[in-house]
Design a protein around this motif. Structure first.
Motif, PDB file in Angstrom:
ATOM      1  N   GLY A  80       0.952  -1.093  -0.128  1.00 33.02           N
ATOM      2  CA  GLY A  80      -0.132   0.069   0.005  1.00 33.02           C
ATOM      3  C   GLY A  80       0.682   1.263   0.044  1.00 33.02           C
ATOM      4  O   GLY A  80       0.310   2.369   0.096  1.00 33.02           O
ATOM      5  N   VAL A  81       2.281   1.240  -0.326  1.00 34.61           N
ATOM      6  CA  VAL A  81       2.907   2.526  -0.148  1.00 34.61           C
ATOM      7  C   VAL A  81       3.116   2.769  -1.394  1.00 34.61           C
ATOM      8  O   VAL A  81       3.659   2.162  -2.587  1.00 34.61           O
ATOM      9  N   ASP A  82       2.581   4.061  -1.892  1.00 33.23           N
ATOM     10  CA  ASP A  82       2.805   4.693  -3.123  1.00 33.23           C
ATOM     11  C   ASP A  82       4.010   5.206  -3.301  1.00 33.23           C
ATOM     12  O   ASP A  82       4.020   6.272  -2.756  1.00 33.23           O
ATOM     13  N   ARG A  83       5.051   4.573  -3.759  1.00 29.56           N
ATOM     14  CA  ARG A  83       6.358   5.113  -3.904  1.00 29.56           C
ATOM     15  C   ARG A  83       6.621   6.428  -4.616  1.00 29.56           C
ATOM     16  O   ARG A  83       7.420   7.351  -3.945  1.00 29.56           O
ATOM     17  N   GLU A  84       5.897   6.640  -5.518  1.00 32.28           N
ATOM     18  CA  GLU A  84       5.871   8.177  -6.279  1.00 32.28           C
ATOM     19  C   GLU A  84       5.551   9.159  -5.421  1.00 32.28           C
ATOM     20  O   GLU A  84       6.084  10.181  -5.265  1.00 32.28           O
ATOM     21  N   THR A  85       4.531   9.023  -4.637  1.00 28.81           N
ATOM     22  CA  THR A  85       3.876   9.804  -3.654  1.00 28.81           C
ATOM     23  C   THR A  85       4.973  10.097  -2.647  1.00 28.81           C
ATOM     24  O   THR A  85       5.194  11.382  -2.128  1.00 28.81           O
ATOM     25  N   LEU A  86       5.339   9.336  -1.964  1.00 26.69           N
ATOM     26  CA  LEU A  86       6.498   9.107  -0.965  1.00 26.69           C
ATOM     27  C   LEU A  86       7.726   9.886  -1.397  1.00 26.69           C
ATOM     28  O   LEU A  86       8.021  10.788  -0.759  1.00 26.69           O
ATOM     29  N   GLU A  87       8.140   9.606  -2.678  1.00 24.64           N
ATOM     30  CA  GLU A  87       9.442  10.533  -3.172  1.00 24.64           C
ATOM     31  C   GLU A  87       9.100  12.016  -3.289  1.00 24.64           C
ATOM     32  O   GLU A  87       9.908  12.775  -3.132  1.00 24.64           O
ATOM     33  N   ARG A  88       7.614  12.181  -3.928  1.00 26.96           N
ATOM     34  CA  ARG A  88       7.360  13.603  -3.893  1.00 26.96           C
ATOM     35  C   ARG A  88       7.190  14.191  -2.675  1.00 26.96           C
ATOM     36  O   ARG A  88       7.790  15.400  -2.472  1.00 26.96           O
ATOM     37  N   VAL A  89       6.853  13.675  -1.735  1.00 27.79           N
ATOM     38  CA  VAL A  89       6.656  14.233  -0.368  1.00 27.79           C
ATOM     39  C   VAL A  89       8.020  14.533   0.315  1.00 27.79           C
ATOM     40  O   VAL A  89       8.295  15.481   0.748  1.00 27.79           O
ATOM     41  N   MET A  90       8.918  13.539   0.072  1.00 25.93           N
ATOM     42  CA  MET A  90      10.380  13.593   0.577  1.00 25.93           C
ATOM     43  C   MET A  90      11.129  14.864  -0.074  1.00 25.93           C
ATOM     44  O   MET A  90      11.608  15.796   0.608  1.00 25.93           O
ATOM     45  N   GLU A  91      10.808  15.108  -1.255  1.00 24.22           N
ATOM     46  CA  GLU A  91      11.346  16.291  -2.180  1.00 24.22           C
ATOM     47  C   GLU A  91      10.679  17.713  -1.515  1.00 24.22           C
ATOM     48  O   GLU A  91      11.414  18.600  -1.063  1.00 24.22           O
ATOM     49  N   GLU A  92       9.265  17.587  -1.313  1.00 27.76           N
ATOM     50  CA  GLU A  92       8.581  18.863  -0.902  1.00 27.76           C
ATOM     51  C   GLU A  92       9.104  18.947   0.626  1.00 27.76           C
ATOM     52  O   GLU A  92       9.278  20.270   1.205  1.00 27.76           O
ATOM     53  N   THR A  93       9.147  18.069   1.423  1.00 30.46           N
ATOM     54  CA  THR A  93       9.546  18.223   2.689  1.00 30.46           C
ATOM     55  C   THR A  93      11.160  18.827   2.872  1.00 30.46           C
ATOM     56  O   THR A  93      11.673  19.507   3.803  1.00 30.46           O
ATOM     57  N   ALA A  94      11.840  18.326   1.984  1.00 32.18           N
ATOM     58  CA  ALA A  94      13.396  18.702   2.242  1.00 32.18           C
ATOM     59  C   ALA A  94      13.457  20.212   1.787  1.00 32.18           C
ATOM     60  O   ALA A  94      14.504  20.713   2.422  1.00 32.18           O
ATOM     61  N   GLU A  95      12.406  20.625   1.199  1.00 30.25           N
ATOM     62  CA  GLU A  95      12.671  22.166   0.902  1.00 30.25           C
ATOM     63  C   GLU A  95      12.157  23.190   1.549  1.00 30.25           C
ATOM     64  O   GLU A  95      12.237  24.032   1.559  1.00 30.25           O
ATOM     65  N   GLY A  96      11.229  22.532   2.573  1.00 32.89           N
ATOM     66  CA  GLY A  96      10.541  23.593   3.498  1.00 32.89           C
ATOM     67  C   GLY A  96      10.943  23.252   4.841  1.00 32.89           C
ATOM     68  O   GLY A  96      11.753  22.657   5.119  1.00 32.89           O
ATOM     69  N   ALA A  97      10.300  23.922   5.826  1.00 32.09           N
ATOM     70  CA  ALA A  97      10.572  23.682   6.962  1.00 32.09           C
ATOM     71  C   ALA A  97      10.075  22.341   7.807  1.00 32.09           C
ATOM     72  O   ALA A  97       9.208  21.725   7.008  1.00 32.09           O
ATOM     73  N   ASN A  98      10.873  21.856   8.654  1.00 33.64           N
ATOM     74  CA  ASN A  98      10.707  20.717   9.211  1.00 33.64           C
ATOM     75  C   ASN A  98       9.957  20.581  10.513  1.00 33.64           C
ATOM     76  O   ASN A  98      10.114  19.894  11.419  1.00 33.64           O
ATOM     77  N   VAL A  99       9.342  21.828  10.704  1.00 29.69           N
ATOM     78  CA  VAL A  99       8.334  21.858  11.930  1.00 29.69           C
ATOM     79  C   VAL A  99       7.084  21.326  12.077  1.00 29.69           C
ATOM     80  O   VAL A  99       6.442  21.589  10.880  1.00 29.69           O
ATOM     81  N   ILE A 100       6.618  20.780  12.698  1.00 30.88           N
ATOM     82  CA  ILE A 100       5.197  20.166  12.795  1.00 30.88           C
ATOM     83  C   ILE A 100       4.490  20.696  13.919  1.00 30.88           C
ATOM     84  O   ILE A 100       4.985  20.786  14.908  1.00 30.88           O
ATOM     85  N   ASN A 101       3.379  21.313  13.850  1.00 27.65           N
ATOM     86  CA  ASN A 101       2.686  21.997  14.885  1.00 27.65           C
ATOM     87  C   ASN A 101       1.193  21.288  15.076  1.00 27.65           C
ATOM     88  O   ASN A 101       0.374  21.352  14.137  1.00 27.65           O
ATOM     89  N   THR A 102       1.171  20.758  15.988  1.00 29.17           N
ATOM     90  CA  THR A 102      -0.238  20.132  16.246  1.00 29.17           C
ATOM     91  C   THR A 102      -1.401  21.084  16.898  1.00 29.17           C
ATOM     92  O   THR A 102      -2.446  20.590  16.960  1.00 29.17           O
ATOM     93  N   ARG A 103      -0.805  21.938  17.526  1.00 27.95           N
ATOM     94  CA  ARG A 103      -1.769  23.003  18.125  1.00 27.95           C
ATOM     95  C   ARG A 103      -2.766  22.381  19.006  1.00 27.95           C
ATOM     96  O   ARG A 103      -4.067  22.637  18.917  1.00 27.95           O
ATOM     97  N   SER A 104      -2.319  21.505  19.984  1.00 28.67           N
ATOM     98  CA  SER A 104      -3.023  20.815  20.863  1.00 28.67           C
ATOM     99  C   SER A 104      -2.568  21.005  22.309  1.00 28.67           C
ATOM    100  O   SER A 104      -1.420  20.493  22.515  1.00 28.67           O
TER     101      SER A 104
END
Length: 165
Positions: A80-104
């Protein structure tokens, strides 16, 4: 069958000796990386057909521990792992901030408590480790596929852009 396998401690589930696991390993001789269903144990006598498994850990994976693995099935696909989607998300994540905010408030309170009682040294560390443990337990195939892609990317970077594939 290879004479020895290698895996990172981060590939092991929280209780790896409690039954069958899906785990990413490397053939120590050929350096082929693949996922397998297996039993793992620190004691060879606990397995029917044990093969040495070197478990590496530490910030530079320079600490080695001898384990054993009984391979049940090799070359299992990441279900069930869509490798293309995972690779795309990895690229996008590498280019942006690595902060996750749950606001909880609830999550922050619980993590702060774990820091106060000394389980973790910071809320950031608690958040990373709790999420990683949850993802490893709940989505081991996704984590294994991510690790595989990350290793391939690092190999390409180290070898000047070619990973042989």
């Amino acid at each position: 069958m290879p004479d020895e396998y290698v895996t990172s401690e981060t590939n092991l589930p929280p209780d790896p000796e409690q039954g069958e696991v899906s785990i990413q390993v490397t053939d120590a001789e050929t350096k082929e990386i693949f996922s397998t269903r297996a039993y793992v144990s620190r004691d060879a006598d606990e397995l029917s057909d044990p093969v040495p498994l070197t478990v590496v850990s530490g910030p530079h994976e320079n600490t080695e521990e001898r384990w054993y693995i009984e391979v049940l099935e090799t070359d299992i696909d990441a279900k069930g792992v869509d490798r293309e989607t995972l690779e795309r998300v990895m690229e996008e994540t590498a280019e942006g901030a690595n902060v996750i905010n749950t606001r909880s408030d609830e999550v922050k309170t619980l993590l702060a408590y774990l820091v106060e009682v000394g389980v973790y040294s910071s809320i950031s560390e608690a958040s990373r480790k709790v999420m990683y443990e949850h993802l490893s337990e709940r989505y081991p195939d996704l984590v294994n596929e991510y690790v595989d892609l990350k290793v391939q990317r690092e190999q390409r970077e180290l070898t000047g852009g070619s990973d042989g594939g």
